[in-house]
Design an enzyme around this catalytic site. Structure first.
Site, PDB file in Angstrom:
ATOM      1  N   GLY A 269       0.866  -1.178   0.000  1.00 49.27           N
ATOM      2  CA  GLY A 269       0.000   0.000   0.000  1.00 49.27           C
ATOM      3  C   GLY A 269       0.894   1.216   0.000  1.00 49.27           C
ATOM      4  N   GLU A 270       0.709   2.088   0.975  1.00 42.24           N
ATOM      5  CA  GLU A 270       1.538   3.291   1.071  1.00 42.24           C
ATOM      6  C   GLU A 270       2.034   3.375   2.516  1.00 42.24           C
ATOM      7  OE1 GLU A 270       3.600   6.581   0.543  1.00 42.24           O
ATOM      8  OE2 GLU A 270       1.953   6.676   1.976  1.00 42.24           O
ATOM      9  N   SER A 271       3.345   3.242   2.690  1.00 46.44           N
ATOM     10  CA  SER A 271       3.872   3.059   4.042  1.00 46.44           C
ATOM     11  C   SER A 271       3.695   4.290   4.932  1.00 46.44           C
ATOM     12  CB  SER A 271       5.348   2.649   3.986  1.00 46.44           C
ATOM     13  OG  SER A 271       6.105   3.596   3.257  1.00 46.44           O
TER      14      SER A 271
ATOM     15  N   CYS B  92       6.172  -5.332   0.585  1.00 45.65           N
ATOM     16  CA  CYS B  92       6.307  -4.008  -0.028  1.00 45.65           C
ATOM     17  C   CYS B  92       6.176  -2.893   1.025  1.00 45.65           C
ATOM     18  CB  CYS B  92       5.330  -3.877  -1.191  1.00 45.65           C
ATOM     19  SG  CYS B  92       5.846  -2.599  -2.344  1.00 45.65           S
TER      20      CYS B  92
ATOM     21  N   ARG C 138      12.888   3.484  -0.161  1.00 49.35           N
ATOM     22  CA  ARG C 138      11.560   3.458  -0.808  1.00 49.35           C
ATOM     23  C   ARG C 138      11.676   3.742  -2.303  1.00 49.35           C
ATOM     24  NH1 ARG C 138       7.748   7.471   1.911  1.00 49.35           N
ATOM     25  NH2 ARG C 138       6.213   6.335   0.681  1.00 49.35           N
TER      26      ARG C 138
ATOM     27  N   ILE D 269       5.887  -3.382  -7.442  1.00 42.28           N
ATOM     28  CA  ILE D 269       5.150  -2.147  -7.757  1.00 42.28           C
ATOM     29  C   ILE D 269       5.707  -1.014  -6.884  1.00 42.28           C
ATOM     30  CG2 ILE D 269       2.888  -1.006  -7.837  1.00 42.28           C
ATOM     31  CD1 ILE D 269       1.656  -3.880  -7.908  1.00 42.28           C
ATOM     32  N   ARG D 270       6.391  -0.068  -7.502  1.00 42.88           N
ATOM     33  CA  ARG D 270       7.060   1.011  -6.751  1.00 42.88           C
ATOM     34  C   ARG D 270       7.719   0.446  -5.486  1.00 42.88           C
ATOM     35  NH1 ARG D 270       3.333   3.985  -9.338  1.00 42.88           N
ATOM     36  NH2 ARG D 270       1.567   3.653  -7.997  1.00 42.88           N
TER      37      ARG D 270
ATOM     38  N   HIS E 182       5.134  -8.497  -4.179  1.00 43.74           N
ATOM     39  CA  HIS E 182       3.769  -8.782  -3.701  1.00 43.74           C
ATOM     40  C   HIS E 182       3.360 -10.228  -3.948  1.00 43.74           C
ATOM     41  CE1 HIS E 182       2.477  -4.592  -3.014  1.00 43.74           C
ATOM     42  NE2 HIS E 182       3.262  -4.299  -4.024  1.00 43.74           N
TER      43      HIS E 182
ATOM     44  N   GLU F  43       1.123 -11.677  -2.626  1.00 40.11           N
ATOM     45  CA  GLU F  43      -0.349 -11.730  -2.506  1.00 40.11           C
ATOM     46  C   GLU F  43      -1.056 -11.371  -3.816  1.00 40.11           C
ATOM     47  OE1 GLU F  43       1.593  -9.375  -1.430  1.00 40.11           O
ATOM     48  OE2 GLU F  43       0.569  -7.416  -1.360  1.00 40.11           O
TER      49      GLU F  43
HETATM   50  N1  GLN Z   1       5.985   2.878  -2.688  1.00 33.35           N
HETATM   51  C1  GLN Z   1       5.184   2.435  -1.570  1.00 33.35           C
HETATM   52  C2  GLN Z   1       5.754   3.016  -0.273  1.00 33.35           C
HETATM   53  O1  GLN Z   1       6.833   3.485  -0.243  1.00 33.35           O
HETATM   54  C3  GLN Z   1       5.113   0.937  -1.486  1.00 33.35           C
HETATM   55  C4  GLN Z   1       4.425   0.392  -2.717  1.00 33.35           C
HETATM   56  C5  GLN Z   1       3.684  -0.886  -2.522  1.00 33.35           C
HETATM   57  O2  GLN Z   1       3.385  -1.318  -1.406  1.00 33.35           O
HETATM   58  N2  GLN Z   1       3.325  -1.466  -3.632  1.00 33.35           N
HETATM   59  O3  GLN Z   1       5.105   2.988   0.720  1.00 33.35           O
END
Ligand code: GLN
EC number: 4.3.3.6
Length: 193
Positions: A46-48, A78, A105, A133-134, A169, A171
């Site tokens: 997600g987004e940390s 992630c 990150r 993913i990112r 991921h 999942e």
């Molecule tokens: N770029 C996100 C972060 O730094 C992590 C991306 C992800 O969980 N797919 O939080």
């Protein structure tokens, strides 16, 4: 055995589905009271930064650290991996800070925001389909950390005692082997209690 998935933000349902696939009771966790009857906890992608804020807002930081200190396994994917790290490059503060590693990150840069690779993962699979993913990278590991997978010589999955993490991921595929590996860690931890 019951495993929770932290459900403040991110790819929660996908983890629950894979846990169900390996035959484990799985619940979405939003409140600290729920931690009591869990044997393991997963932190989704997600987004940390957002997840870190919500963990603090809902008073989950210390309860999760206690959960860890009781010997109960944690697994971050992630953004979830970033939550576990002792140090985050270019950030003032880590979040849970339970794993002896430094993470960077969005480490693959804008050009390669997302990519997929077939990876050997120690103890898990020879050919795991990993979706990035990112994704973050683990740029430094402490002496207690065992590296489980690398991409171009950079660490993307690791274990420290009863903590497991991956910068991709598992999942997001229907391959349950990585989750099975975590479930086995949880089973061992339960047997040792
Ligand atoms: N770029 C996100 C972060 O730094 C992590 C991306 C992800 O969980 N797919 O939080």
């Amino acid at each position: 055995m019951k495993i929770g998935v932290l459900a403040l933000q991110g790819a929660v349902r996908e983890h629950l589905t894979l846990l169900e696939k390996v035959g484990v009771e799985a619940v979405a966790v939003k409140k600290q009271e729920q931690l009591q009857d869990l044997d393991g906890l997963i932190f989704p992608g997600g987004e940390s930064t957002t997840m870190g804020k919500l963990i603090r807002k809902y008073d989950l930081l210390e309860p999760i650290r206690d959960f860890y200190r009781q010997g109960k396994p944690l697994f971050g994917t992630c953004a979830g991996l970033i939550l576990l790290a002792n140090k985050i490059e270019d950030a003032d503060e880590p979040h849970l800070a339970v794993m002896d590693m430094t993470v960077k990150r969005n480490a693959f840069g804008r050009q390669v925001d997302s990519f997929e690779a077939k990876l050997p993962i120690k103890g898990v699979a020879e050919d795991f389909h990993a979706v990035f993913i990112r994704a973050p990278l683990i740029t430094h590991v402490g002496s207690e950390v065992e590296v489980l997978a690398e991409v171009n010589g950079e660490v993307v999955a690791a274990r420290q005692g009863h903590i497991l993490c991956a910068s991709f991921h598992p999942e997001l595929t229907d391959d349950a082997r990585f989750h099975q590996f975590f479930v086995d860690m949880v089973r061992e931890a339960v047997a040792m209690r």
